[in-house]
Scaffold this motif. Structure first.
Motif, PDB file in Angstrom:
ATOM      1  N   UNK B   8       0.658  -1.130   0.020  1.00 56.52           N
ATOM      2  CA  UNK B   8       0.025   0.015   0.046  1.00 56.52           C
ATOM      3  C   UNK B   8       0.756   1.331   0.054  1.00 56.52           C
ATOM      4  N   UNK B   9       1.820   1.149   0.758  1.00 52.56           N
ATOM      5  CA  UNK B   9       2.596   2.323   0.971  1.00 52.56           C
ATOM      6  C   UNK B   9       3.369   2.856  -0.123  1.00 52.56           C
ATOM      7  N   UNK B  10       3.799   1.650  -0.862  1.00 49.39           N
ATOM      8  CA  UNK B  10       4.581   1.953  -2.093  1.00 49.39           C
ATOM      9  C   UNK B  10       3.795   2.727  -3.134  1.00 49.39           C
ATOM     10  N   UNK B  11       2.601   2.057  -3.289  1.00 49.65           N
ATOM     11  CA  UNK B  11       1.618   2.446  -4.199  1.00 49.65           C
ATOM     12  C   UNK B  11       1.339   4.191  -3.891  1.00 49.65           C
ATOM     13  N   UNK B  12       1.062   4.242  -2.769  1.00 48.62           N
ATOM     14  CA  UNK B  12       0.472   5.773  -2.246  1.00 48.62           C
ATOM     15  C   UNK B  12       1.791   6.748  -2.577  1.00 48.62           C
ATOM     16  N   UNK B  13       2.848   6.154  -2.233  1.00 46.83           N
ATOM     17  CA  UNK B  13       4.137   7.296  -2.618  1.00 46.83           C
ATOM     18  C   UNK B  13       4.265   7.337  -3.994  1.00 46.83           C
ATOM     19  N   UNK B  14       4.089   6.381  -4.638  1.00 49.79           N
ATOM     20  CA  UNK B  14       4.083   6.615  -6.229  1.00 49.79           C
ATOM     21  C   UNK B  14       2.961   7.554  -6.722  1.00 49.79           C
ATOM     22  N   UNK B  15       1.804   7.392  -6.092  1.00 51.01           N
ATOM     23  CA  UNK B  15       0.782   8.350  -6.513  1.00 51.01           C
ATOM     24  C   UNK B  15       1.075   9.902  -5.984  1.00 51.01           C
ATOM     25  N   UNK B  16       1.691   9.890  -4.888  1.00 48.92           N
ATOM     26  CA  UNK B  16       1.980  11.367  -4.286  1.00 48.92           C
ATOM     27  C   UNK B  16       2.879  11.752  -5.213  1.00 48.92           C
ATOM     28  N   UNK B  17       4.055  11.091  -5.854  1.00 48.84           N
ATOM     29  CA  UNK B  17       4.977  11.747  -6.697  1.00 48.84           C
ATOM     30  C   UNK B  17       4.342  12.017  -8.109  1.00 48.84           C
ATOM     31  N   UNK B  18       3.592  11.119  -8.208  1.00 49.21           N
ATOM     32  CA  UNK B  18       2.569  11.415  -9.755  1.00 49.21           C
ATOM     33  C   UNK B  18       2.085  12.712  -9.566  1.00 49.21           C
ATOM     34  N   UNK B  19       1.284  12.790  -8.356  1.00 49.82           N
ATOM     35  CA  UNK B  19       0.490  14.023  -8.043  1.00 49.82           C
ATOM     36  C   UNK B  19       1.410  15.382  -8.156  1.00 49.82           C
ATOM     37  N   UNK B  20       2.770  15.123  -7.657  1.00 47.74           N
ATOM     38  CA  UNK B  20       3.397  16.449  -7.621  1.00 47.74           C
ATOM     39  C   UNK B  20       4.103  16.499  -8.804  1.00 47.74           C
ATOM     40  N   UNK B  21       4.261  15.595  -9.655  1.00 48.17           N
ATOM     41  CA  UNK B  21       4.941  15.967 -10.859  1.00 48.17           C
ATOM     42  C   UNK B  21       4.053  16.171 -12.036  1.00 48.17           C
ATOM     43  N   UNK B  22       2.566  16.001 -11.613  1.00 54.15           N
ATOM     44  CA  UNK B  22       1.704  16.575 -12.820  1.00 54.15           C
ATOM     45  C   UNK B  22       1.377  15.491 -13.657  1.00 54.15           C
ATOM     46  N   UNK B  23       1.680  14.377 -13.359  1.00 55.60           N
ATOM     47  CA  UNK B  23       1.234  13.261 -14.441  1.00 55.60           C
ATOM     48  C   UNK B  23      -0.181  13.362 -14.902  1.00 55.60           C
ATOM     49  N   UNK B  24      -0.288  13.008 -16.159  1.00 53.52           N
ATOM     50  CA  UNK B  24      -1.771  13.376 -16.657  1.00 53.52           C
ATOM     51  C   UNK B  24      -2.063  14.461 -17.450  1.00 53.52           C
ATOM     52  N   UNK B  25      -3.242  14.908 -17.688  1.00 53.48           N
ATOM     53  CA  UNK B  25      -3.301  15.845 -18.676  1.00 53.48           C
ATOM     54  C   UNK B  25      -3.568  17.269 -17.978  1.00 53.48           C
ATOM     55  N   UNK B  26      -3.473  17.229 -16.805  1.00 57.00           N
ATOM     56  CA  UNK B  26      -3.427  18.769 -15.947  1.00 57.00           C
ATOM     57  C   UNK B  26      -4.958  19.143 -15.783  1.00 57.00           C
ATOM     58  N   UNK B  27      -5.640  18.159 -15.901  1.00 55.12           N
ATOM     59  CA  UNK B  27      -7.057  18.840 -15.447  1.00 55.12           C
ATOM     60  C   UNK B  27      -7.449  18.218 -14.127  1.00 55.12           C
ATOM     61  N   UNK B  28      -6.504  17.456 -13.621  1.00 54.80           N
ATOM     62  CA  UNK B  28      -6.988  16.980 -12.060  1.00 54.80           C
ATOM     63  C   UNK B  28      -5.574  16.949 -11.516  1.00 54.80           C
ATOM     64  N   UNK B  29      -5.729  17.206 -10.004  1.00 55.84           N
ATOM     65  CA  UNK B  29      -4.502  17.198  -9.363  1.00 55.84           C
ATOM     66  C   UNK B  29      -4.763  16.659  -7.872  1.00 55.84           C
ATOM     67  N   UNK B  30      -3.974  16.023  -7.450  1.00 53.09           N
ATOM     68  CA  UNK B  30      -4.182  15.585  -6.128  1.00 53.09           C
ATOM     69  C   UNK B  30      -2.864  15.397  -5.315  1.00 53.09           C
ATOM     70  N   UNK B  31      -3.069  15.296  -3.857  1.00 51.18           N
ATOM     71  CA  UNK B  31      -1.712  15.338  -2.984  1.00 51.18           C
ATOM     72  C   UNK B  31      -2.308  14.857  -1.655  1.00 51.18           C
TER      73      UNK B  31
END
Lengths: 494, 142
Positions: B8-31
């Motif tokens: 779980x934590x690995x996954x969430x850390x990965x998602x955290x990083x993605x959120x901060x790096x702006x992965x995706x099309x820029x229409x949603x954001x998370x952190x």
């Protein structure tokens, strides 16, 4: 949570630059359209950041909304507070009047896109000019009737304004049709379009459109049953329900096929079917294959005998396009006892009432050629350049030719089945008239004998003494001597 | 690599990083809601209202809670910014799991981003895109 491979952005300070107070970090600022890298001091406040951004993006500061990690950055905050570090991305939305910075996602999977854009296009009134709607967005009326169903599908309104009233128009229609056929999703999208549904649920409108087609008018004169059917609102409604719901339509067709095969087994039923076919279906058949578009009622069961009720309903099989690529309809279950067309045997489907154009999804292109009339048509047009031009105005013709060329067996089988054509003068007459329409729309009012006087003489001189057979052959080939000869030779045991 | 269960934590850390790096099309954001949150449970999301809809130009803030069984179990999602959207409770902004297909048919390969993007897509649907919305800036208080 300590270092995780050195990339723990939560707590760790990965300073790649000089580690001193107020070091510069590079933050990527991303809008849906744009991306810029902005260098800013890591101690900066959001306000300062925005200043920088407004300069770079040429927007006013109060138009900027910054989002990082799911939170909006308020002016009073500092970058540090939010954990914005070097190499990270901040989302930017520029609030303009016309949405400059907004999610420019065009990936709308909903049909809403189709709906909203078609709402802005011309409404049903323009579609009223078109004659066949049952074919969902399929090719419509003769080129002279310019506004057509394509305008009802907003996205394609641009198409309809190009090349109208010319051969290109047909091309576009056919292309669209073939696209529709090959993409059931698109088809269902269009069907779900509220505009289409509205149109289809209005029986009067439908009737008007259908009646507007001159082909239909002719048909209706010849066969009062058809007009009767058109005037029966219940039936129309049912039919349109069918057209709206492709699944239901398939079901219906399956039932029809089954019913027909049952009918065939009733004593005397075969003849009834045959009569039905020649009286009603043939004209519809040829009308449907007319150059000017498809007739939605391409198969009618005007059954006067045998009391089979499903055949009474119109078959609104989508796009019975003889020239087109395979449609997704189910193959007739061999039930159509309409052997009068003398369709060749191997690998093709007999045209049945519900499957008039012998749409056999297994071998579609071939099925089309199973009628000897078709074959002669092909020969005819290859001789007559004007016809050829008309026919070839659509690119799909070429692919059809190819498939024919690849299947010489099919071609050779056709002449062999000509005797049956010979027994059906009505059909031949239809073919002939159709050909003439192709060639420029003059219907011949002379009898074939007079008309083919010259050709008959030619044939006689060549040694074909059976005048009757000559005449038949000429009628079938529309006056083409060479084709007639082949016909005659094919039918004689050599 | 199919079938490997990422902790779980690995996954969430990965998602955290993605959120901060702006992965995706820029229409949603998370952190993360709180950077000190060691359990990586409470998250914040942001959806930018899609153009040509009534949600256009608006920013919708959400709270996402990834429970202990995440990513095997879907997260809880609720809107903070008031919104009128099918599948979102009018009173408290809680997103109905059954209304969002990503949540209803959750797979452990899905992520917070997927959920946010799906919600955004829902905003673009015929049935939602014209719903009258409360004035901008209001939030759910409970």
């Amino acid at each position: 949570m300590e270092d995780n491979g050195g990339e723990d952005p939560v707590n760790n300070n990965n300073n790649t630059t000089v580690s001193s107070e107020g070091s510069i970090i590079k933050v990527t600022v991303k809008t849906p359209k744009d991306k810029e890298e902005i260098a800013i001091s890591e101690d900066a406040s959001v306000t300062q950041f925005k200043e920088e951004i407004s300069r770079r993006f040429k927007a006013k500061q109060d138009q900027l909304v910054l989002i990082f990690a799911g939170k909006i950055l308020k002016d009073g905050d500092s970058l540090n507070q939010h954990g914005i570090k070097d190499g990270l991305t901040v989302h930017l939305v520029i609030k303009t009047a016309h949405k400059a910075g907004d999610g420019a996602s065009s990936s709308t999977s909903c049909t809403s896109q189709v709906g909203s854009s078609s709402g802005s296009s011309s409404g049903p009134s323009s579609a009223a000019h078109s004659s066949s709607v049952g074919s969902t967005g399929g090719p419509v009326s003769a080129p002279p009737q310019t506004p057509n169903i394509l305008t009802g599908f907003g996205d394609l309104s641009s198409l309809s304004s190009m090349g109208m009233g010319s051969a290109n128009f047909m091309e576009l229609q056919q292309q669209m049709q073939s696209q529709l056929m090959s993409n059931p999703e698109m088809l269902s999208q269009i069907m779900e379009n509220p505009l289409v549904q509205n149109m289809m649920s209005n029986p009067d409108l439908m009737r008007q459109m259908i009646v507007a087609n001159p082909q239909m008018q002719q048909l209706m004169e010849r066969n009062p049953e058809i007009s009767h059917m058109l005037n029966n609102p219940e039936l129309m409604r049912q039919t349109m329900e069918l057209a709206r719901n492709p699944a239901m339509m398939q079901e219906m067709m399956r039932n029809q096929d089954r019913a027909l095969s049952n009918l065939e087994s009733i004593p005397g039923g075969y003849n009834a079917l045959r009569r039905m076919y020649t009286d009603i279906q043939e004209p519809m058949f040829s009308a449907a294959r007319d150059q000017f578009g498809n007739n939605p009622f391409s198969a009618l069961g005007g059954n006067s005998d045998g009391g089979v009720q499903p055949s009474r309903t119109e078959n609104r099989e989508p796009l019975p396009n003889p020239w087109g690529p395979p449609s997704s309809t189910d193959p007739s279950e061999g039930g159509g006892g309409t052997g009068t067309t003398g369709s060749s045997t191997a690998g093709s489907t007999n045209p049945s009432v519900s499957n008039p154009l012998a749409v056999n999804s297994a071998s579609l292109g071939n099925g089309m050629f199973s009628s000897p009339g078709m074959q002669s048509l092909m020969q005819q047009i290859s001789e007559n350049p004007q016809l050829m031009q008309n026919m070839l105005s659509a690119p799909y013709m070429r692919s059809m030719m190819q498939s024919l060329a690849q299947n010489p067996d099919m071609a050779s089988q056709n002449p062999a089945s000509s005797p049956s054509t010979g027994t059906n003068p009505a059909q031949q007459l239809m073919m002939q008239q159709m050909l003439q329409m192709f060639a420029g729309g003059n219907a011949s009012s002379q009898t074939p004998e007079v008309q083919f006087q010259q050709q008959l003489e030619q044939l006689g001189a060549m040694g074909f003494i059976n005048r009757e057979a000559n005449l038949q052959a000429l009628i079938a080939t529309g006056g083409d001597v060479n084709a007639a000869i082949e016909r005659l030779l094919g039918s004689q045991p050599s | 690599m199919a079938g490997v269960k990422v902790p779980r934590n690995f996954r969430l850390l990965e998602e955290l990083e993605e959120g901060q790096k702006g992965v995706g099309d820029g229409t949603v954001s998370w952190g993360l809601e709180d950077d000190e949150d060691m359990t990586l449970t409470r998250w914040r999301g942001m959806i930018i209202g899609p153009p040509r809809t009534i949600y256009e130009n608006r920013m919708y803030s959400l709270k996402v809670e990834c429970g202990p069984r995440y990513p095997e179990a879907p997260p809880f999602v609720r809107f903070v910014t008031k919104i009128n959207l099918n599948g979102v409770h009018n009173s408290n902004g809680v997103v109905d799991t059954r209304a969002v297909s990503a949540l209803a048919k959750w797979q452990n390969s899905y992520s917070i981003r997927v959920v946010l993007q799906e919600l955004r897509r829902l905003m673009m649907c015929k049935e939602n895109m014209k719903l009258p919305q409360p004035p901008e800036g209001q939030i759910y208080t409970n």
